[in-house]
Design a protein around this motif. Structure first.
Motif, PDB file in Angstrom:
ATOM      1  N   PRO A 237      -5.128   4.907 -10.109  1.00 15.29           N
ATOM      2  CA  PRO A 237      -5.625   3.644 -10.676  1.00 15.29           C
ATOM      3  C   PRO A 237      -4.672   2.486 -10.367  1.00 15.29           C
ATOM      4  O   PRO A 237      -3.457   2.682 -10.276  1.00 15.29           O
ATOM      5  CB  PRO A 237      -5.683   3.933 -12.180  1.00 15.29           C
ATOM      6  CG  PRO A 237      -5.706   5.412 -12.299  1.00 15.29           C
ATOM      7  CD  PRO A 237      -4.922   5.935 -11.135  1.00 15.29           C
ATOM      8  N   LEU A 238      -5.243   1.304 -10.224  1.00 15.09           N
ATOM      9  CA  LEU A 238      -4.415   0.120 -10.004  1.00 15.09           C
ATOM     10  C   LEU A 238      -3.535  -0.149 -11.219  1.00 15.09           C
ATOM     11  O   LEU A 238      -3.977  -0.012 -12.364  1.00 15.09           O
ATOM     12  CB  LEU A 238      -5.296  -1.104  -9.751  1.00 15.09           C
ATOM     13  CG  LEU A 238      -5.806  -1.345  -8.326  1.00 15.09           C
ATOM     14  CD1 LEU A 238      -6.694  -2.578  -8.313  1.00 15.09           C
ATOM     15  CD2 LEU A 238      -4.653  -1.516  -7.350  1.00 15.09           C
ATOM     16  N   SER A 239      -2.314  -0.519 -10.967  1.00 11.91           N
ATOM     17  CA  SER A 239      -1.407  -0.927 -12.039  1.00 11.91           C
ATOM     18  C   SER A 239      -0.367  -1.864 -11.435  1.00 11.91           C
ATOM     19  O   SER A 239      -0.227  -1.961 -10.208  1.00 11.91           O
ATOM     20  CB  SER A 239      -0.721   0.284 -12.675  1.00 11.91           C
ATOM     21  OG  SER A 239       0.181   0.879 -11.767  1.00 11.91           O
ATOM     22  N   VAL A 240       0.348  -2.548 -12.277  1.00 10.45           N
ATOM     23  CA  VAL A 240       1.369  -3.479 -11.809  1.00 10.45           C
ATOM     24  C   VAL A 240       2.400  -2.767 -10.940  1.00 10.45           C
ATOM     25  O   VAL A 240       2.894  -3.315  -9.951  1.00 10.45           O
ATOM     26  CB  VAL A 240       2.075  -4.158 -13.013  1.00 10.45           C
ATOM     27  CG1 VAL A 240       3.239  -5.017 -12.536  1.00 10.45           C
ATOM     28  CG2 VAL A 240       1.089  -4.998 -13.796  1.00 10.45           C
ATOM     29  N   ASP A 241       2.704  -1.524 -11.289  1.00 12.61           N
ATOM     30  CA  ASP A 241       3.741  -0.774 -10.576  1.00 12.61           C
ATOM     31  C   ASP A 241       3.271  -0.236  -9.228  1.00 12.61           C
ATOM     32  O   ASP A 241       4.105   0.203  -8.428  1.00 12.61           O
ATOM     33  CB  ASP A 241       4.243   0.390 -11.440  1.00 12.61           C
ATOM     34  CG  ASP A 241       4.854  -0.081 -12.753  1.00 12.61           C
ATOM     35  OD1 ASP A 241       5.455  -1.175 -12.751  1.00 12.61           O
ATOM     36  OD2 ASP A 241       4.712   0.631 -13.766  1.00 12.61           O
ATOM     37  N   SER A 242       1.940  -0.218  -8.994  1.00 13.24           N
ATOM     38  CA  SER A 242       1.449   0.386  -7.752  1.00 13.24           C
ATOM     39  C   SER A 242       0.633  -0.574  -6.897  1.00 13.24           C
ATOM     40  O   SER A 242      -0.133  -0.144  -6.045  1.00 13.24           O
ATOM     41  CB  SER A 242       0.599   1.621  -8.094  1.00 13.24           C
ATOM     42  OG  SER A 242      -0.571   1.243  -8.819  1.00 13.24           O
TER      43      SER A 242
ATOM     44  N   ARG B 268      -4.319  -0.952  -1.660  1.00 11.12           N
ATOM     45  CA  ARG B 268      -4.963  -0.545  -2.916  1.00 11.12           C
ATOM     46  C   ARG B 268      -5.927  -1.626  -3.413  1.00 11.12           C
ATOM     47  O   ARG B 268      -7.017  -1.318  -3.903  1.00 11.12           O
ATOM     48  CB  ARG B 268      -3.896  -0.280  -3.986  1.00 11.12           C
ATOM     49  CG  ARG B 268      -3.072   0.972  -3.741  1.00 11.12           C
ATOM     50  CD  ARG B 268      -2.066   1.167  -4.870  1.00 11.12           C
ATOM     51  NE  ARG B 268      -1.189   2.284  -4.613  1.00 11.12           N
ATOM     52  CZ  ARG B 268      -1.471   3.556  -4.910  1.00 11.12           C
ATOM     53  NH1 ARG B 268      -2.635   3.853  -5.466  1.00 11.12           N
ATOM     54  NH2 ARG B 268      -0.611   4.520  -4.656  1.00 11.12           N
ATOM     55  N   ILE B 269      -5.521  -2.875  -3.308  1.00  9.70           N
ATOM     56  CA  ILE B 269      -6.394  -3.968  -3.745  1.00  9.70           C
ATOM     57  C   ILE B 269      -7.656  -4.013  -2.890  1.00  9.70           C
ATOM     58  O   ILE B 269      -8.762  -4.188  -3.407  1.00  9.70           O
ATOM     59  CB  ILE B 269      -5.639  -5.316  -3.685  1.00  9.70           C
ATOM     60  CG1 ILE B 269      -4.514  -5.327  -4.719  1.00  9.70           C
ATOM     61  CG2 ILE B 269      -6.592  -6.486  -3.923  1.00  9.70           C
ATOM     62  CD1 ILE B 269      -3.600  -6.534  -4.622  1.00  9.70           C
ATOM     63  N   PHE B 270      -7.496  -3.833  -1.590  1.00  6.51           N
ATOM     64  CA  PHE B 270      -8.650  -3.852  -0.692  1.00  6.51           C
ATOM     65  C   PHE B 270      -9.613  -2.720  -1.018  1.00  6.51           C
ATOM     66  O   PHE B 270     -10.840  -2.925  -1.051  1.00  6.51           O
ATOM     67  CB  PHE B 270      -8.182  -3.730   0.760  1.00  6.51           C
ATOM     68  CG  PHE B 270      -9.309  -3.720   1.751  1.00  6.51           C
ATOM     69  CD1 PHE B 270      -9.952  -4.899   2.114  1.00  6.51           C
ATOM     70  CD2 PHE B 270      -9.740  -2.521   2.316  1.00  6.51           C
ATOM     71  CE1 PHE B 270     -11.002  -4.886   3.026  1.00  6.51           C
ATOM     72  CE2 PHE B 270     -10.781  -2.498   3.222  1.00  6.51           C
ATOM     73  CZ  PHE B 270     -11.414  -3.680   3.580  1.00  6.51           C
ATOM     74  N   ILE B 271      -9.096  -1.530  -1.269  1.00  8.57           N
ATOM     75  CA  ILE B 271      -9.945  -0.380  -1.606  1.00  8.57           C
ATOM     76  C   ILE B 271     -10.737  -0.652  -2.879  1.00  8.57           C
ATOM     77  O   ILE B 271     -11.918  -0.316  -2.972  1.00  8.57           O
ATOM     78  CB  ILE B 271      -9.081   0.891  -1.747  1.00  8.57           C
ATOM     79  CG1 ILE B 271      -8.558   1.321  -0.378  1.00  8.57           C
ATOM     80  CG2 ILE B 271      -9.881   2.023  -2.390  1.00  8.57           C
ATOM     81  CD1 ILE B 271      -7.485   2.386  -0.436  1.00  8.57           C
TER      82      ILE B 271
ATOM     83  N   ILE C  65      -5.558  -6.556 -14.879  1.00  9.02           N
ATOM     84  CA  ILE C  65      -6.085  -5.480 -14.022  1.00  9.02           C
ATOM     85  C   ILE C  65      -7.157  -4.688 -14.753  1.00  9.02           C
ATOM     86  O   ILE C  65      -8.168  -4.295 -14.171  1.00  9.02           O
ATOM     87  CB  ILE C  65      -4.936  -4.556 -13.559  1.00  9.02           C
ATOM     88  CG1 ILE C  65      -4.116  -5.253 -12.489  1.00  9.02           C
ATOM     89  CG2 ILE C  65      -5.482  -3.232 -13.025  1.00  9.02           C
ATOM     90  CD1 ILE C  65      -2.942  -4.452 -11.979  1.00  9.02           C
ATOM     91  N   ASN C  66      -6.961  -4.453 -16.026  1.00  6.48           N
ATOM     92  CA  ASN C  66      -7.938  -3.691 -16.815  1.00  6.48           C
ATOM     93  C   ASN C  66      -9.270  -4.428 -16.953  1.00  6.48           C
ATOM     94  O   ASN C  66     -10.299  -3.808 -17.242  1.00  6.48           O
ATOM     95  CB  ASN C  66      -7.373  -3.383 -18.197  1.00  6.48           C
ATOM     96  CG  ASN C  66      -6.191  -2.434 -18.139  1.00  6.48           C
ATOM     97  OD1 ASN C  66      -6.063  -1.649 -17.193  1.00  6.48           O
ATOM     98  ND2 ASN C  66      -5.316  -2.486 -19.134  1.00  6.48           N
TER      99      ASN C  66
ATOM    100  N   TYR D 134      -2.330   2.918   2.082  1.00  8.45           N
ATOM    101  CA  TYR D 134      -1.597   1.700   2.413  1.00  8.45           C
ATOM    102  C   TYR D 134      -2.163   0.962   3.627  1.00  8.45           C
ATOM    103  O   TYR D 134      -1.888  -0.221   3.820  1.00  8.45           O
ATOM    104  CB  TYR D 134      -0.126   2.031   2.646  1.00  8.45           C
ATOM    105  CG  TYR D 134       0.553   2.528   1.397  1.00  8.45           C
ATOM    106  CD1 TYR D 134       0.775   1.681   0.318  1.00  8.45           C
ATOM    107  CD2 TYR D 134       0.932   3.861   1.279  1.00  8.45           C
ATOM    108  CE1 TYR D 134       1.375   2.133  -0.845  1.00  8.45           C
ATOM    109  CE2 TYR D 134       1.526   4.329   0.106  1.00  8.45           C
ATOM    110  CZ  TYR D 134       1.740   3.464  -0.943  1.00  8.45           C
ATOM    111  OH  TYR D 134       2.314   3.921  -2.105  1.00  8.45           O
ATOM    112  N   PHE D 135      -2.974   1.674   4.440  1.00  9.46           N
ATOM    113  CA  PHE D 135      -3.635   1.013   5.573  1.00  9.46           C
ATOM    114  C   PHE D 135      -5.006   1.681   5.775  1.00  9.46           C
ATOM    115  O   PHE D 135      -5.199   2.485   6.686  1.00  9.46           O
ATOM    116  CB  PHE D 135      -2.787   1.136   6.845  1.00  9.46           C
ATOM    117  CG  PHE D 135      -3.251   0.202   7.940  1.00  9.46           C
ATOM    118  CD1 PHE D 135      -2.863  -1.136   7.930  1.00  9.46           C
ATOM    119  CD2 PHE D 135      -4.084   0.662   8.948  1.00  9.46           C
ATOM    120  CE1 PHE D 135      -3.295  -1.995   8.932  1.00  9.46           C
ATOM    121  CE2 PHE D 135      -4.520  -0.196   9.946  1.00  9.46           C
ATOM    122  CZ  PHE D 135      -4.120  -1.526   9.940  1.00  9.46           C
ATOM    123  N   PRO D 136      -5.967   1.346   4.890  1.00  8.79           N
ATOM    124  CA  PRO D 136      -7.250   2.057   4.876  1.00  8.79           C
ATOM    125  C   PRO D 136      -8.324   1.463   5.781  1.00  8.79           C
ATOM    126  O   PRO D 136      -9.404   2.053   5.922  1.00  8.79           O
ATOM    127  CB  PRO D 136      -7.674   1.914   3.409  1.00  8.79           C
ATOM    128  CG  PRO D 136      -7.135   0.568   3.021  1.00  8.79           C
ATOM    129  CD  PRO D 136      -5.846   0.401   3.772  1.00  8.79           C
TER     130      PRO D 136
END
Length: 369
Positions: A36-41, A46-49, A242-243, A312-314
């Motif tokens: 899941p998306l989070s500030v730490d990841s 990930r944003i594009f996915i 994010i939530n 990281y490069f999807p």
């Protein structure tokens, strides 16, 4: 009798093909094993996915709009001609995929699932793909729903649609006080599709391109909500924003409803014909059933060239895999339609039409007697 065969308009068929592609992209995102998306990841990959996965629910909405648009004027005469082949297609893929997975799986599913799993496989109308299960249920209910929709005047139907959109969509977007389930989603979108067919289309006076402008603008808002909210969380170092992304992907989100309705209106108001598009569109349900089967899903997205490896490069991986899934599933369903599917429909129409006619004659004779 004229030998001229009615040519099917390909505009809405093209829309169905686009929607199934977007649904495959959505499944790439949600079933790919990504954290899941989070500030730490946070990362651009990930944003594009997450961004490309935002249009699955919108595509489902459009599918139901198309059904409401066509089915609202359908009669109960030979209604079973559509329902039974749909159910048989669902049963066919449920049994075949289960059998194949038992052969190739290191631990046969037959042993791990037991009798309960066999019951689910042979009765997929109750335990199968959620969207197809509700779709078949809607198909069964449509003649009864249509009676009420057709009985309403334009004024009453308009008021009905407004109440539904305010309570189900607008209020559902801004507050969590209203709880809805999937059957509500199907009914509301079906009713909207019926309204467009019966009342709205003839009232449109503006140029059709504005439907596309509004629809794409709403889609852009949905798309940009992901990086915008991620930026908010990054700045505040908190996952609160994010939530909120999940709110933008809900079926009843007012922005998503706006997008699906106006994109649908655009395609409903253009006309062209293409045998290729019509042929591909005929396999949309099959593509859905194959690639989103419970067993195929994990195998497809997490075992074959696992999606998570490309987090990281999807970009290239997404294109190749989504197109590959689409083409392979289409080829499989095309073969089914031209062999088993064609044989079943020919047998079913020939025998069941006669059986239904016989039952009607017997009932009529008993009534007269």
């Amino acid at each position: 009798m004229s030998d001229t065969k009615k040519i099917r308009n390909s505009s809405l068929e093209l829309l169905r093909v686009i929607c199934i592609l977007l649904i495959i992209v959505h499944h790439y995102s949600v079933h790919g094993g990504f954290l899941p998306l989070s500030v730490d990841s946070l990362s651009t990959g990930r944003i594009f996915i997450r961004m490309i996965g935002m249009f699955g629910r919108i595509s489902n909405s459009i599918f139901i709009l198309i059904s409401g648009y066509f089915l609202v004027e359908a009669t109960t005469k030979k209604h079973y001609r559509k329902i039974v082949p749909l159910m048989m297609e669902m049963l066919f893929y449920s049994i075949i995929i289960y059998g194949i997975m038992n052969v190739i799986s290191p631990t046969p599913l037959l042993k791990s699932g037991g009798v309960k799993k066999l019951i689910e496989v042979f009765f997929p109308f109750f335990w199968g793909n959620w969207f197809v299960v509700y779709y078949i249920l809607l198909y069964i209910l449509s003649p009864f729903i249509n009676v009420g929709l057709k009985a309403m005047s334009r004024k009453k139907y308009t008021a009905f649609v407004i109440v539904l959109l305010v309570s189900w969509s607008l209020m559902g977007t801004v507050t969590s006080a209203y709880n809805f389930n999937q059957i509500d989603f199907f009914l509301v979108m079906y009713i909207l599709g019926g309204y467009i067919r019966l009342h709205l289309q003839e009232m449109l006076t503006y140029k059709n391109r504005w439907n596309l402008v509004v629809g794409l603008s709403a889609a852009l808002i949905t798309l940009l909500s992901v990086p915008t909210l991620c930026l908010g969380s990054f700045i505040t170092n908190n996952n609160f924003f994010i939530n909120l992304i999940s709110k933008f992907s809900l079926e009843n989100n007012i922005i998503n409803i706006t997008c699906s309705v106006f994109i649908f209106l655009y395609f409903a108001n253009i006309t062209f014909t293409s045998k290729l598009i019509n042929e591909v569109s005929a396999s949309v349900l099959g593509i859905y059933l194959i690639h989103d089967n419970d067993y195929v899903r994990l195998f497809l997205w997490r075992s074959i060239s696992p999606n998570a490896k490309y987090v990281y490069f999807p970009y290239i991986h997404i294109v190749i895999k989504v197109i590959g899934v689409f083409v392979i599933c289409f080829c499989i369903d095309y073969i089914r339609r031209k062999t088993v599917g064609a044989w079943f429909e020919q047998w079913f129409y020939k025998n069941c039409d006669g059986m239904v006619a016989w039952i009607k004659r017997e009932l009529l004779l008993r009534k007269k007697g």
